[in-house]
Write a protein that holds these residues in place. Structure first.
Motif, PDB file in Angstrom:
ATOM      1  N   ILE A  51      14.686   0.148  -2.454  1.00 23.27           N
ATOM      2  CA  ILE A  51      13.840   0.498  -1.309  1.00 23.27           C
ATOM      3  C   ILE A  51      13.766   2.017  -1.151  1.00 23.27           C
ATOM      4  CG2 ILE A  51      13.698   0.411   1.215  1.00 23.27           C
ATOM      5  CD1 ILE A  51      14.699  -2.458   1.076  1.00 23.27           C
ATOM      6  N   ALA A  52      14.891   2.705  -1.374  1.00 27.37           N
ATOM      7  CA  ALA A  52      14.898   4.171  -1.283  1.00 27.37           C
ATOM      8  C   ALA A  52      13.964   4.781  -2.320  1.00 27.37           C
ATOM      9  CB  ALA A  52      16.319   4.696  -1.460  1.00 27.37           C
ATOM     10  N   VAL A  53      14.046   4.281  -3.553  1.00 28.14           N
ATOM     11  CA  VAL A  53      13.171   4.782  -4.619  1.00 28.14           C
ATOM     12  C   VAL A  53      11.716   4.417  -4.332  1.00 28.14           C
ATOM     13  CG1 VAL A  53      12.600   4.575  -7.072  1.00 28.14           C
ATOM     14  CG2 VAL A  53      14.990   4.727  -6.355  1.00 28.14           C
ATOM     15  N   LEU A  54      11.499   3.196  -3.846  1.00 32.88           N
ATOM     16  CA  LEU A  54      10.148   2.746  -3.523  1.00 32.88           C
ATOM     17  C   LEU A  54       9.519   3.632  -2.457  1.00 32.88           C
ATOM     18  CD1 LEU A  54       7.917   0.614  -3.903  1.00 32.88           C
ATOM     19  CD2 LEU A  54       9.049  -0.752  -2.143  1.00 32.88           C
ATOM     20  N   ALA A  55      10.311   4.057  -1.459  1.00 31.53           N
ATOM     21  CA  ALA A  55       9.804   4.924  -0.401  1.00 31.53           C
ATOM     22  C   ALA A  55       9.335   6.260  -0.972  1.00 31.53           C
ATOM     23  CB  ALA A  55      10.882   5.145   0.651  1.00 31.53           C
ATOM     24  N   ILE A  56      10.102   6.799  -1.913  1.00 35.00           N
ATOM     25  CA  ILE A  56       9.727   8.070  -2.543  1.00 35.00           C
ATOM     26  C   ILE A  56       8.442   7.917  -3.348  1.00 35.00           C
ATOM     27  CG2 ILE A  56      10.430   9.789  -4.261  1.00 35.00           C
ATOM     28  CD1 ILE A  56      13.356   9.194  -3.416  1.00 35.00           C
ATOM     29  N   GLY A  71      -0.935   7.793   8.475  1.00 34.89           N
ATOM     30  CA  GLY A  71      -0.183   8.241   7.305  1.00 34.89           C
ATOM     31  C   GLY A  71       1.115   7.492   7.109  1.00 34.89           C
ATOM     32  N   PHE A  72       1.998   7.487   8.129  1.00 32.68           N
ATOM     33  CA  PHE A  72       3.282   6.806   8.005  1.00 32.68           C
ATOM     34  C   PHE A  72       3.088   5.309   7.830  1.00 32.68           C
ATOM     35  CE2 PHE A  72       6.784   4.500  10.021  1.00 32.68           C
ATOM     36  CZ  PHE A  72       7.830   4.912   9.210  1.00 32.68           C
ATOM     37  N   THR A  73       2.146   4.756   8.609  1.00 35.51           N
ATOM     38  CA  THR A  73       1.887   3.328   8.524  1.00 35.51           C
ATOM     39  C   THR A  73       1.401   2.943   7.132  1.00 35.51           C
ATOM     40  OG1 THR A  73       1.286   3.333  10.856  1.00 35.51           O
ATOM     41  CG2 THR A  73       0.641   1.405   9.566  1.00 35.51           C
ATOM     42  N   SER A  74       0.626   3.812   6.494  1.00 30.86           N
ATOM     43  CA  SER A  74       0.123   3.522   5.152  1.00 30.86           C
ATOM     44  C   SER A  74       1.255   3.471   4.141  1.00 30.86           C
ATOM     45  CB  SER A  74      -0.906   4.586   4.734  1.00 30.86           C
ATOM     46  OG  SER A  74      -2.022   4.548   5.565  1.00 30.86           O
ATOM     47  N   ILE A  75       2.199   4.404   4.227  1.00 31.58           N
ATOM     48  CA  ILE A  75       3.342   4.412   3.317  1.00 31.58           C
ATOM     49  C   ILE A  75       4.186   3.157   3.542  1.00 31.58           C
ATOM     50  CG2 ILE A  75       5.467   5.616   2.707  1.00 31.58           C
ATOM     51  CD1 ILE A  75       4.026   8.219   3.558  1.00 31.58           C
ATOM     52  N   LEU A  76       4.474   2.876   4.799  1.00 32.73           N
ATOM     53  CA  LEU A  76       5.257   1.679   5.119  1.00 32.73           C
ATOM     54  C   LEU A  76       4.514   0.416   4.705  1.00 32.73           C
ATOM     55  CD1 LEU A  76       7.776   0.493   6.448  1.00 32.73           C
ATOM     56  CD2 LEU A  76       6.557   0.549   8.640  1.00 32.73           C
ATOM     57  N   GLY A  77       3.203   0.405   4.949  1.00 30.64           N
ATOM     58  CA  GLY A  77       2.398  -0.760   4.577  1.00 30.64           C
ATOM     59  C   GLY A  77       2.404  -1.002   3.080  1.00 30.64           C
ATOM     60  N   LEU A  78       2.351   0.098   2.289  1.00 29.73           N
ATOM     61  CA  LEU A  78       2.386  -0.034   0.833  1.00 29.73           C
ATOM     62  C   LEU A  78       3.727  -0.589   0.372  1.00 29.73           C
ATOM     63  CD1 LEU A  78       0.933   0.404  -1.832  1.00 29.73           C
ATOM     64  CD2 LEU A  78       1.757   2.771  -1.832  1.00 29.73           C
ATOM     65  N   MET A  79       4.809  -0.145   1.008  1.00 25.52           N
ATOM     66  CA  MET A  79       6.139  -0.653   0.665  1.00 25.52           C
ATOM     67  C   MET A  79       6.247  -2.145   0.971  1.00 25.52           C
ATOM     68  SD  MET A  79       8.575   2.436   2.061  1.00 25.52           S
ATOM     69  CE  MET A  79      10.077   1.501   1.731  1.00 25.52           C
ATOM     70  N   ILE A  80       5.749  -2.536   2.143  1.00 21.86           N
ATOM     71  CA  ILE A  80       5.780  -3.955   2.518  1.00 21.86           C
ATOM     72  C   ILE A  80       4.949  -4.787   1.562  1.00 21.86           C
ATOM     73  CG2 ILE A  80       5.090  -5.608   4.300  1.00 21.86           C
ATOM     74  CD1 ILE A  80       5.833  -3.480   6.384  1.00 21.86           C
ATOM     75  N   LEU A  81       3.807  -4.244   1.138  1.00 21.57           N
ATOM     76  CA  LEU A  81       2.950  -4.961   0.193  1.00 21.57           C
ATOM     77  C   LEU A  81       3.676  -5.205  -1.128  1.00 21.57           C
ATOM     78  CD1 LEU A  81       0.074  -6.088  -0.375  1.00 21.57           C
ATOM     79  CD2 LEU A  81      -0.510  -3.813  -1.262  1.00 21.57           C
ATOM     80  N   VAL A  82       4.342  -4.175  -1.645  1.00 25.45           N
ATOM     81  CA  VAL A  82       5.087  -4.314  -2.903  1.00 25.45           C
ATOM     82  C   VAL A  82       6.213  -5.333  -2.754  1.00 25.45           C
ATOM     83  CG1 VAL A  82       6.596  -3.131  -4.548  1.00 25.45           C
ATOM     84  CG2 VAL A  82       4.531  -2.003  -3.722  1.00 25.45           C
ATOM     85  N   LEU A  83       6.959  -5.262  -1.653  1.00 27.34           N
ATOM     86  CA  LEU A  83       8.063  -6.195  -1.438  1.00 27.34           C
ATOM     87  C   LEU A  83       7.569  -7.635  -1.295  1.00 27.34           C
ATOM     88  CD1 LEU A  83      10.275  -4.100   1.019  1.00 27.34           C
ATOM     89  CD2 LEU A  83      10.820  -4.722  -1.346  1.00 27.34           C
ATOM     90  N   ASN A  84       6.413  -7.799  -0.666  1.00 26.56           N
ATOM     91  CA  ASN A  84       5.838  -9.148  -0.544  1.00 26.56           C
ATOM     92  C   ASN A  84       5.399  -9.700  -1.891  1.00 26.56           C
ATOM     93  OD1 ASN A  84       5.652 -10.457   2.157  1.00 26.56           O
ATOM     94  ND2 ASN A  84       4.824  -8.471   2.751  1.00 26.56           N
ATOM     95  N   PHE A  85       4.832  -8.843  -2.737  1.00 27.13           N
ATOM     96  CA  PHE A  85       4.437  -9.292  -4.076  1.00 27.13           C
ATOM     97  C   PHE A  85       5.661  -9.686  -4.892  1.00 27.13           C
ATOM     98  CE2 PHE A  85       0.111  -7.900  -3.439  1.00 27.13           C
ATOM     99  CZ  PHE A  85      -0.610  -8.647  -4.365  1.00 27.13           C
ATOM    100  N   ILE A  86       6.735  -8.905  -4.755  1.00 28.68           N
ATOM    101  CA  ILE A  86       7.975  -9.261  -5.452  1.00 28.68           C
ATOM    102  C   ILE A  86       8.486 -10.599  -4.948  1.00 28.68           C
ATOM    103  CG2 ILE A  86      10.420  -8.660  -5.731  1.00 28.68           C
ATOM    104  CD1 ILE A  86       9.555  -5.724  -5.762  1.00 28.68           C
ATOM    105  N   ASP A  87       8.507 -10.775  -3.631  1.00 23.24           N
ATOM    106  CA  ASP A  87       9.061 -11.986  -3.036  1.00 23.24           C
ATOM    107  C   ASP A  87       8.275 -13.232  -3.422  1.00 23.24           C
ATOM    108  OD1 ASP A  87      11.051 -13.037  -0.969  1.00 23.24           O
ATOM    109  OD2 ASP A  87       9.160 -13.830  -0.208  1.00 23.24           O
ATOM    110  N   LYS A  88       6.948 -13.114  -3.509  1.00 20.38           N
ATOM    111  CA  LYS A  88       6.116 -14.300  -3.746  1.00 20.38           C
ATOM    112  C   LYS A  88       5.781 -14.525  -5.218  1.00 20.38           C
ATOM    113  CE  LYS A  88       3.915 -14.346   0.807  1.00 20.38           C
ATOM    114  NZ  LYS A  88       2.630 -14.283   1.569  1.00 20.38           N
ATOM    115  N   TYR A  89       5.643 -13.441  -5.993  1.00 18.37           N
ATOM    116  CA  TYR A  89       5.121 -13.598  -7.355  1.00 18.37           C
ATOM    117  C   TYR A  89       5.993 -12.961  -8.434  1.00 18.37           C
ATOM    118  CZ  TYR A  89       1.011 -14.425  -4.419  1.00 18.37           C
ATOM    119  OH  TYR A  89       0.155 -14.880  -3.443  1.00 18.37           O
ATOM    120  N   TRP A  90       6.437 -11.715  -8.247  1.00 18.25           N
ATOM    121  CA  TRP A  90       7.060 -10.964  -9.329  1.00 18.25           C
ATOM    122  C   TRP A  90       8.523 -11.272  -9.537  1.00 18.25           C
ATOM    123  CZ3 TRP A  90       4.620  -5.721  -7.426  1.00 18.25           C
ATOM    124  CH2 TRP A  90       3.249  -5.752  -7.675  1.00 18.25           C
TER     125      TRP A  90
END
Length: 213
Positions: A15-20, A47-66
């Motif tokens: 998550i730390a790396v993903l945030a960067i 701006g902040f919401t977009s970064i957080l939203g992108l992180m949530i999107l990646v984590l959701n893809f991992i959880d459901k598909y990847w």
């Protein structure tokens, strides 16, 4: 989404790396839209919401598909048990006609993500469904030998034309990945117990005991 099946230490690092990474991507995106004043104005607000939203999107893809693929094994590594499994359920209940333990046909349909598992079970005899059950809570636990056991509580609904007692119960089934099979025990509040043995049949789920409606 929950993280009960994730490797906590590696998840925090990821998550730390993903945030960067998401922050870098957003900076490039922000520069790209500089020439579009209206989009730039919106970007300044979210701006902040977009970064957080992108992180949530990646984590959701991992959880459901990847989660099924090797590149996510650093943060999660569990067997893929999605699909339809067919076999038998041997009950401790004695058939008054044969004076033998009843052996019923058993179908399990499992849906799974990285964080959740849900099991529908359909029980039948002579081609007809006699009852069905749905899990209430589930745990896929890794054992010291690196194999897994599926524990779950379930609520059973009986076919009123055959049985009359709905009930709840518990099952614990060992998973054997080389043959994609489950084998284990169950018991219920009707004081019956028994053995479930099922083997992977297909990825297609039909939501019932067999093709007959």
């Amino acid at each position: 989404m929950n993280f009960k099946n994730y490797k906590t230490k590696w998840l925090i690092s990821f998550i730390a790396v993903l945030a960067i990474v998401c922050n870098i991507l957003y900076i490039y995106f922000d520069k790209f839209i500089t020439g579009y004043p209206k989009f730039k104005e919106i970007s300044n607000y979210i701006g902040f919401t977009s970064i957080l939203g992108l992180m949530i999107l990646v984590l959701n893809f991992i959880d459901k598909y990847w989660w099924k693929y090797f590149f996510t094994n650093i943060i999660i590594s569990i067997p893929d048990i999605n699909g339809r499994f067919e076999g038998t359920m041997t009950s401790s209940y004695i058939d008054p006609v044969t004076n033998q333990k009843i052996i019923l046909d058993c179908v399990m349909e499992i849906t799974q993500t990285a964080s959740n598992i849900h099991v529908h079970t359909y029980i039948g005899r002579k081609g007809n469904q006699t009852s069905s059950s749905e899990t209430i809570c589930e745990v896929l636990k890794k054992k010291p030998n690196n194999f897994y056991t599926l524990f779950y509580n379930y609520g059973n609904i009986s076919n009123l034309n055959v049985e009359f007692n709905d009930h709840k119960g518990t099952a614990y089934l060992d998973y054997f990945p080389d043959v994609r099979s489950f084998k284990g025990n169950y018991f219920n509040e009707r004081l019956n117990k028994g053995v479930i043995e099922v083997k992977f049949k297909s990825n297609k789920l039909i939501g019932r005991f067999n093709e007959i409606l």
